[in-house]
Design a protein around this motif. Structure first.
Motif, PDB file in Angstrom:
ATOM      1  N   PRO A  55      -0.045   6.518   2.476  1.00  0.00           N
ATOM      2  CA  PRO A  55      -0.872   5.640   1.639  1.00  0.00           C
ATOM      3  C   PRO A  55      -2.297   5.471   2.167  1.00  0.00           C
ATOM      4  CG  PRO A  55       0.950   4.436   2.695  1.00  0.00           C
ATOM      5  CD  PRO A  55       1.207   5.889   2.894  1.00  0.00           C
ATOM      6  N   CYS A  56      -2.461   5.535   3.462  1.00  0.00           N
ATOM      7  CA  CYS A  56      -3.796   5.358   4.043  1.00  0.00           C
ATOM      8  C   CYS A  56      -4.736   6.511   3.675  1.00  0.00           C
ATOM      9  CB  CYS A  56      -3.686   5.232   5.556  1.00  0.00           C
ATOM     10  SG  CYS A  56      -2.432   4.052   6.069  1.00  0.00           S
ATOM     11  N   ASN A  57      -4.158   7.654   3.285  1.00  0.00           N
ATOM     12  CA  ASN A  57      -4.959   8.834   2.955  1.00  0.00           C
ATOM     13  C   ASN A  57      -4.836   9.204   1.478  1.00  0.00           C
ATOM     14  OD1 ASN A  57      -4.859   8.694   5.728  1.00  0.00           O
ATOM     15  ND2 ASN A  57      -4.594  10.880   6.066  1.00  0.00           N
ATOM     16  N   GLY A  87       2.393   9.942   7.335  1.00  0.00           N
ATOM     17  CA  GLY A  87       2.229   8.542   6.931  1.00  0.00           C
ATOM     18  C   GLY A  87       2.969   7.637   7.907  1.00  0.00           C
ATOM     19  N   GLU A  88       2.194   6.955   8.703  1.00  0.00           N
ATOM     20  CA  GLU A  88       2.769   6.178   9.814  1.00  0.00           C
ATOM     21  C   GLU A  88       3.863   5.206   9.366  1.00  0.00           C
ATOM     22  OE1 GLU A  88       1.555   6.946  12.831  1.00  0.00           O
ATOM     23  OE2 GLU A  88       2.944   5.618  13.859  1.00  0.00           O
ATOM     24  N   THR A  89       3.655   4.618   8.192  1.00  0.00           N
ATOM     25  CA  THR A  89       4.584   3.572   7.749  1.00  0.00           C
ATOM     26  C   THR A  89       5.746   4.119   6.927  1.00  0.00           C
ATOM     27  OG1 THR A  89       3.174   3.246   5.830  1.00  0.00           O
ATOM     28  CG2 THR A  89       2.850   1.743   7.699  1.00  0.00           C
ATOM     29  N   GLN A  90       5.751   5.415   6.652  1.00  0.00           N
ATOM     30  CA  GLN A  90       6.810   5.954   5.797  1.00  0.00           C
ATOM     31  C   GLN A  90       7.733   6.921   6.535  1.00  0.00           C
ATOM     32  OE1 GLN A  90       6.666   4.502   2.636  1.00  0.00           O
ATOM     33  NE2 GLN A  90       4.917   3.461   3.556  1.00  0.00           N
ATOM     34  N   GLY A 123      -7.320  10.000   8.587  1.00  0.00           N
ATOM     35  CA  GLY A 123      -7.260   8.567   8.348  1.00  0.00           C
ATOM     36  C   GLY A 123      -6.118   7.931   9.107  1.00  0.00           C
ATOM     37  N   CYS A 124      -4.931   7.983   8.507  1.00  0.00           N
ATOM     38  CA  CYS A 124      -3.774   7.342   9.125  1.00  0.00           C
ATOM     39  C   CYS A 124      -3.553   7.917  10.531  1.00  0.00           C
ATOM     40  CB  CYS A 124      -2.547   7.557   8.246  1.00  0.00           C
ATOM     41  SG  CYS A 124      -1.200   6.438   8.646  1.00  0.00           S
ATOM     42  N   ASP A 125      -2.935   7.100  11.361  1.00  0.00           N
ATOM     43  CA  ASP A 125      -2.935   7.299  12.811  1.00  0.00           C
ATOM     44  C   ASP A 125      -2.897   8.753  13.289  1.00  0.00           C
ATOM     45  OD1 ASP A 125      -2.606   4.596  12.440  1.00  0.00           O
ATOM     46  OD2 ASP A 125      -0.955   4.389  13.849  1.00  0.00           O
ATOM     47  N   LYS A 126      -1.789   9.440  13.022  1.00  0.00           N
ATOM     48  CA  LYS A 126      -1.594  10.770  13.625  1.00  0.00           C
ATOM     49  C   LYS A 126      -2.374  11.847  12.909  1.00  0.00           C
ATOM     50  CE  LYS A 126       1.390   8.753  16.230  1.00  0.00           C
ATOM     51  NZ  LYS A 126       1.172   7.420  15.612  1.00  0.00           N
ATOM     52  N   GLY A 195      -7.477   2.985   1.816  1.00  0.00           N
ATOM     53  CA  GLY A 195      -8.007   3.058   3.173  1.00  0.00           C
ATOM     54  C   GLY A 195      -6.913   2.906   4.201  1.00  0.00           C
ATOM     55  N   HIS A 196      -7.317   2.989   5.469  1.00  0.00           N
ATOM     56  CA  HIS A 196      -6.348   2.868   6.559  1.00  0.00           C
ATOM     57  C   HIS A 196      -6.391   1.454   7.130  1.00  0.00           C
ATOM     58  CE1 HIS A 196      -9.490   3.078   9.632  1.00  0.00           C
ATOM     59  NE2 HIS A 196      -9.944   4.189   9.108  1.00  0.00           N
ATOM     60  N   CYS A 197      -5.496   1.159   8.058  1.00  0.00           N
ATOM     61  CA  CYS A 197      -5.367  -0.182   8.638  1.00  0.00           C
ATOM     62  C   CYS A 197      -6.735  -0.720   9.061  1.00  0.00           C
ATOM     63  CB  CYS A 197      -4.451  -0.148   9.849  1.00  0.00           C
ATOM     64  SG  CYS A 197      -2.734   0.118   9.424  1.00  0.00           S
ATOM     65  N   MET A 198      -6.973  -1.993   8.728  1.00  0.00           N
ATOM     66  CA  MET A 198      -8.313  -2.554   8.973  1.00  0.00           C
ATOM     67  C   MET A 198      -8.366  -3.412  10.227  1.00  0.00           C
ATOM     68  SD  MET A 198      -6.639  -5.044   7.579  1.00  0.00           S
ATOM     69  CE  MET A 198      -6.056  -4.854   5.919  1.00  0.00           C
ATOM     70  N   THR A 202      -4.465   2.105  15.663  1.00  0.00           N
ATOM     71  CA  THR A 202      -4.695   3.482  16.097  1.00  0.00           C
ATOM     72  C   THR A 202      -5.633   4.217  15.153  1.00  0.00           C
ATOM     73  OG1 THR A 202      -2.536   3.460  17.126  1.00  0.00           O
ATOM     74  CG2 THR A 202      -3.552   5.609  16.783  1.00  0.00           C
ATOM     75  N   ALA A 203      -5.532   3.970  13.847  1.00  0.00           N
ATOM     76  CA  ALA A 203      -6.397   4.691  12.907  1.00  0.00           C
ATOM     77  C   ALA A 203      -7.868   4.337  13.145  1.00  0.00           C
ATOM     78  CB  ALA A 203      -5.996   4.373  11.471  1.00  0.00           C
ATOM     79  N   SER A 204      -8.172   3.035  13.218  1.00  0.00           N
ATOM     80  CA  SER A 204      -9.566   2.636  13.461  1.00  0.00           C
ATOM     81  C   SER A 204     -10.016   3.095  14.841  1.00  0.00           C
ATOM     82  CB  SER A 204      -9.707   1.115  13.363  1.00  0.00           C
ATOM     83  OG  SER A 204      -9.365   0.672  12.071  1.00  0.00           O
TER      84      SER A 204
HETATM   85 FE1  FES Z   1      -1.849   4.280   8.227  1.00  0.00          FE
HETATM   86 FE2  FES Z   1      -2.103   2.057   9.843  1.00  0.00          FE
HETATM   87  S1  FES Z   1      -0.387   2.781   8.755  1.00  0.00           S
HETATM   88  S2  FES Z   1      -3.502   3.589   9.393  1.00  0.00           S
END
Ligand code: FES
Length: 575
Positions: A55-57, A87-90, A123-126, A195-198, A202-204
């Motif tokens: 979702p972040c991307n 997707g870090e959360t999925q 975007g998303c972490d990895k 967007g990614h985690c605000m 790790t993404a930011s």
């Molecule tokens: Fe994707 Fe945090 S879950 S950036």
């Protein structure tokens, strides 16, 4: 526009007339491309981690169109291609299990195709480290473009940060202080834009690493995903990569030891994630820059955190952007003599030139170097008989009273046992307990998940205790906080002494002395380890390959056979 007469790599596919060039061009023409796009102009690969399961991307197809505008304007030929998106959360059991796989996808997709330069959409972490690792191993001109953070989460008039808010609210629910219906309502309030985690998760953090390494244009890290200036940056990035091809400005010219040191400085200054340690070590390994775990302590641990951002502080990425973004932080470092100003960046200028005029518009968010948000805030590297090859802690996210601590161990052999026992109201724990989690390292889990910030036992939460010392071979989300010792190396599953810890053992943490000690006689530890047995190998497939080849966290958890680069020599013909 700079230009060179050098024959571009893509012309090995598209130049001249013959059976093979017919094949390469003719099949591409099924998309409607006119003949002149094959005339020798730079072919720019847009390496896209778009996925509806990330979702972040999920906005990256749109963002790529802005990159393409820029590439066309500068005289290039843009071609977008997908790579594995994490997707870090999925994705289960943890996105980290697949970081190296995604990096291989990136590396081989670039090398195997008619590409002269690459835009990495991350975007998303990895998705950031995997693309950086893969591109670094090819060493074609490369520029990074992050997707940008989400707008600030807002819940009932207050800021609600990605991840950080989940950990906080869930503890409140478990302690009986927050109704479940409120918790559910907050789901829609935390993540309300693309967007990614605000938070400085790790993404930011990795977006800040990309910018401080010099791989992106200035300002890349903080522009919100929905801000029109993110599209502008994408267009400028597309323009610039074409010039970088003409200049042959390849990653190995940018990713120098100085650049990595700048990234370590920046990570301390923004209160960045512990995950940056693993990812920067892995990226450095691909370009052959000597970088050690100890460098993070030597170079970063005594630097101040300038940014008042969750999880270490109060604000969120949108505020960071309005306050001036990373250039304002880097200028503080440069003006204080910390930054290597001469490091070259993707726009062809030095990082010192890029940030010389950067303004800070809000000193509540970005503090001055002389009056920082937190002193001595970089990542500390601990050693001792419990972590002979090192472990890390982020003191800025820890409780000051626990930074020097001695307590008895509560031991969990794996994450399943941990999750079950922390809910046990009768768990024999108190505020001095030290929670020890094993078998969550790269080989043990496998994949080194973000479970190091173990939930505080329910029995303690009810007494109002919100932090205890936690030690594991796992990672933790960059959005998490607490007195959490991570990345214990060697991990338990590799026969590290963490495997020897038993319930009730005394454990000592002394962050100032950089010490992590198991207060058990050496002979007793050796006797316990003599009885230790390794976990069975996964039967087949990716996890089997992973466990057999993944290296330990202190060197970046890359595969032993992926360290280094293979370049981008044109492969032999396919027919
Ligand atoms: Fe994707 Fe945090 S879950 S950036």
């Amino acid at each position: 526009m700079a230009s060179s007469n050098k024959k571009l790599r893509s012309q090995s596919w598209y130049g001249g007339v013959g059976r093979d060039t017919f094949i390469h061009r003719s099949w591409m023409k099924n998309q409607g491309w006119p003949a002149d796009v094959f005339d020798g102009r730079p072919v720019i690969g847009i390496c896209n981690t778009w996925s509806e399961l990330t979702p972040c991307n999920a906005h990256f197809r749109d963002l790529a169109e802005w990159v393409k505008r820029g590439v066309w304007e500068a005289g290039g030929f843009p071609l977008e291609f997908p790579v594995m998106s994490l997707g870090e959360t999925q994705i289960r059991p943890t996105a980290m299990l697949f970081r190296n796989l995604a990096s291989m996808d990136v590396e081989e997709s670039i090398r195997g195709n008619p590409i002269d330069g690459v835009v990495l959409m991350m975007g998303c972490d990895k998705t950031t480290p995997s693309l950086m690792m893969g591109a670094a191993s090819c060493n074609l001109p490369t520029i990074g473009l992050s997707g940008g953070p989400m707008l600030n989460g807002k819940f009932r008039g207050k800021e609600l940060g990605s991840g950080t808010g989940v950990w906080q609210m869930h503890e409140q629910v478990r302690a009986g202080h927050m109704p479940v219906c409120d918790f559910v309502e907050a789901e829609s309030c935390m993540h309300r834009s693309k967007g990614h985690c605000m938070t400085m998760g790790t993404a930011s953090t990795m977006a800040c690493m990309v910018e401080s390494l010099g791989v992106s244009l200035p300002g890349n890290a903080a522009i919100p995903a929905v801000d029109a200036r993110r599209n502008t940056l994408a267009q400028l990035t597309g323009r610039r990569i074409v010039e970088m091809v003409h200049e042959n400005l390849v990653p190995s010219r940018i990713l120098t030891r100085q650049a990595f040191e700048n990234a370590i400085f920046a990570n301390a200054a923004v209160g960045g994630s512990t995950n940056a340690v693993i990812h920067l070590l892995a990226i450095a390994g691909r370009v052959g820059v000597p970088l050690a775990l100890s460098d993070f302590d030597k170079l970063g641990s005594r630097l101040p955190c300038l940014l008042d951002l969750q999880p270490s502080g109060a604000h969120l990425m949108e505020d960071f952007f309005y306050a001036g973004g990373l250039p304002a932080v880097l200028r503080e470092l440069a003006d204080s003599g910390v930054l290597h100003r001469d490091a070259i960046t993707a726009n062809g200028k030095t990082i010192g030139e890029n940030v010389a005029a950067a303004e800070c518009w809000n000193r509540e968010v970005i503090r001055a170097f002389g009056t920082p948000f937190k002193p001595n805030a970089g990542i500390a590297v601990l050693r001792g008989n419990l972590a002979p090859d090192g472990a890390v802690i982020k003191p800025s996210a820890a409780s000051g009273r626990l930074l020097k601590h001695r307590g008895r161990a509560i031991v969990f052999e794996n994450s399943d046992e941990m999750h079950a026992r922390v809910e046990d109201e009768n768990l024999a724990a108190d505020e001095n307990s030290v929670m020890v989690l094993k078998n969550c390292g790269p080989k043990g889990y496998p994949g080194m998940p973000e479970v190091g910030n173990m939930p505080i036992p329910k029995a303690l939460l009810r007494k109002g205790i919100t932090d205890v010392v936690r030690i594991s071979d796992a990672r933790m989300s960059g959005t998490a906080y607490g007195t959490v010792v991570l990345h214990v190396t060697p991990e338990a599953a590799a026969g590290g002494p963490l495997a020897a810890v038993q319930e009730g053992d005394w454990v000592e943490l002394d962050v100032a002395a950089r010490k992590l000690h198991l207060d058990v006689p050496d002979a007793e530890i050796a006797a316990r380890m003599a009885k230790w047995k390794p976990l069975p190998l996964p039967a087949r497939g990716w996890t089997r390959l992973y466990v057999e080849h993944v290296m330990q966290a202190n060197v970046g958890a890359d595969f032993d056979f992926l360290v280094g680069a293979s370049g981008a020599e044109v492969p032999r013909e396919s027919h």
